[in-house]
Design a protein around this motif. Structure first.
Motif, PDB file in Angstrom:
ATOM      1  N   THR A 232       3.403   7.101  21.210  1.00  0.00           N
ATOM      2  CA  THR A 232       2.585   8.001  20.404  1.00  0.00           C
ATOM      3  C   THR A 232       2.016   7.219  19.233  1.00  0.00           C
ATOM      4  N   GLY A 233       1.020   7.783  18.592  1.00  0.00           N
ATOM      5  CA  GLY A 233       0.538   7.111  17.404  1.00  0.00           C
ATOM      6  C   GLY A 233      -0.809   7.593  16.935  1.00  0.00           C
TER       7      GLY A 233
ATOM      8  N   HIS B  97      -1.881  -3.377   9.640  1.00  0.00           N
ATOM      9  CA  HIS B  97      -2.379  -3.883  10.916  1.00  0.00           C
ATOM     10  C   HIS B  97      -1.649  -3.303  12.126  1.00  0.00           C
ATOM     11  N   PHE B  98      -0.319  -3.177  12.023  1.00  0.00           N
ATOM     12  CA  PHE B  98       0.479  -2.734  13.171  1.00  0.00           C
ATOM     13  C   PHE B  98       1.804  -2.210  12.633  1.00  0.00           C
ATOM     14  N   GLU B  99       1.904  -0.901  12.509  1.00  0.00           N
ATOM     15  CA  GLU B  99       3.108  -0.286  11.961  1.00  0.00           C
ATOM     16  C   GLU B  99       3.806   0.452  13.092  1.00  0.00           C
ATOM     17  N   ALA B 100       5.077   0.087  13.350  1.00  0.00           N
ATOM     18  CA  ALA B 100       5.766   0.593  14.537  1.00  0.00           C
ATOM     19  C   ALA B 100       7.182   1.048  14.223  1.00  0.00           C
ATOM     20  N   ALA B 101       7.585   2.103  14.925  1.00  0.00           N
ATOM     21  CA  ALA B 101       8.973   2.558  14.951  1.00  0.00           C
ATOM     22  C   ALA B 101       9.278   2.854  16.410  1.00  0.00           C
TER      23      ALA B 101
ATOM     24  N   LYS C 243       0.851  -1.196   0.000  1.00  0.00           N
ATOM     25  CA  LYS C 243       0.000   0.000   0.000  1.00  0.00           C
ATOM     26  C   LYS C 243       0.882   1.240   0.000  1.00  0.00           C
ATOM     27  N   ILE C 244       0.404   2.308  -0.612  1.00  0.00           N
ATOM     28  CA  ILE C 244       1.188   3.542  -0.630  1.00  0.00           C
ATOM     29  C   ILE C 244       0.665   4.505   0.426  1.00  0.00           C
ATOM     30  N   ARG C 245       1.419   5.570   0.659  1.00  0.00           N
ATOM     31  CA  ARG C 245       1.058   6.627   1.607  1.00  0.00           C
ATOM     32  C   ARG C 245       0.874   6.088   3.020  1.00  0.00           C
ATOM     33  N   GLY C 246       1.923   5.544   3.575  1.00  0.00           N
ATOM     34  CA  GLY C 246       1.811   5.087   4.946  1.00  0.00           C
ATOM     35  C   GLY C 246       3.125   4.614   5.513  1.00  0.00           C
ATOM     36  N   GLY C 247       3.112   4.428   6.809  1.00  0.00           N
ATOM     37  CA  GLY C 247       4.285   3.980   7.530  1.00  0.00           C
ATOM     38  C   GLY C 247       4.549   4.912   8.698  1.00  0.00           C
ATOM     39  N   VAL C 248       5.587   4.607   9.450  1.00  0.00           N
ATOM     40  CA  VAL C 248       5.964   5.419  10.603  1.00  0.00           C
ATOM     41  C   VAL C 248       7.473   5.594  10.616  1.00  0.00           C
ATOM     42  N   ALA C 249       7.919   6.686  11.227  1.00  0.00           N
ATOM     43  CA  ALA C 249       9.358   6.940  11.329  1.00  0.00           C
ATOM     44  C   ALA C 249       9.632   7.822  12.533  1.00  0.00           C
TER      45      ALA C 249
ATOM     46  N   LEU D 237      11.019   5.662  23.072  1.00  0.00           N
ATOM     47  CA  LEU D 237      10.022   6.414  22.321  1.00  0.00           C
ATOM     48  C   LEU D 237       9.491   5.515  21.219  1.00  0.00           C
ATOM     49  N   ILE D 238       8.168   5.319  21.207  1.00  0.00           N
ATOM     50  CA  ILE D 238       7.537   4.431  20.235  1.00  0.00           C
ATOM     51  C   ILE D 238       6.453   5.200  19.503  1.00  0.00           C
ATOM     52  N   SER D 239       6.400   5.017  18.185  1.00  0.00           N
ATOM     53  CA  SER D 239       5.348   5.600  17.370  1.00  0.00           C
ATOM     54  C   SER D 239       4.636   4.473  16.634  1.00  0.00           C
ATOM     55  N   LEU D 240       3.304   4.458  16.726  1.00  0.00           N
ATOM     56  CA  LEU D 240       2.500   3.391  16.127  1.00  0.00           C
ATOM     57  C   LEU D 240       1.479   3.964  15.155  1.00  0.00           C
ATOM     58  N   TYR D 241       1.096   3.144  14.194  1.00  0.00           N
ATOM     59  CA  TYR D 241       0.004   3.499  13.297  1.00  0.00           C
ATOM     60  C   TYR D 241      -0.846   2.265  13.057  1.00  0.00           C
TER      61      TYR D 241
END
Length: 134
Positions: free
Chosen positions: A95-96, A48-52, A18-24, A61-65
């Motif tokens: 965060t997320g 389903h579970f995108e993490a950095a 899929k385009i337009r997504g992710g975390v950083a 420090l964790i960022s989720l989407y």
């Protein structure tokens, strides 16, 4: 890891299909940050579970989407595994974008609030961050 004159990417998850997504997570070059363990970051799965996540001294420090197209119960399962693997001797900032309406009685919102509470997390944002209905 990509680096510019002022900052660098320390941890990220980019979608393959899929385009337009992710975390950083980006930090200034002078900040000594390292990615969380592969065991935790390998939990990421597109939609389903995108993490950095990074360790900076005594801080995790964790960022989720979570995409609206992702499976919520699968997200909860992966989130539990992530939370079980964190080092609670350190400070933790999570965060997320969970794509739930935290200021409602929506089942998904209540389930997330209860889960975070079980691990000692307190919400900071109590209002929707966008006006669109999710």
């Amino acid at each position: 890891m990509p680096q510019t004159a002022v900052g660098k990417s320390v941890s990220s998850f980019c979608r393959d299909v899929k385009i337009r997504g992710g975390v950083a997570i980006y930090v200034a070059n002078h900040v000594n940050a390292v990615p969380l363990s592969d065991n935790l970051l390998n939990l990421s799965e597109e939609l389903h579970f995108e993490a950095a996540g990074v360790n900076v001294n005594d801080l995790q420090l964790i960022s989720l989407y979570r995409s609206l197209d992702g499976n919520f119960e699968y997200f909860i399962m992966k989130l539990c595994r992530l939370l079980d693997g964190l080092d609670y001797r350190k400070q933790i900032v999570l965060t997320g974008d969970f794509n739930v309406r935290f200021n409602t009685l929506q089942h998904q919102a209540q389930e997330l609030v209860n889960l975070f509470s079980c691990y000692g997390f307190m919400p900071i944002v109590s209002q929707n961050t966008r006006t669109q209905v999710v």
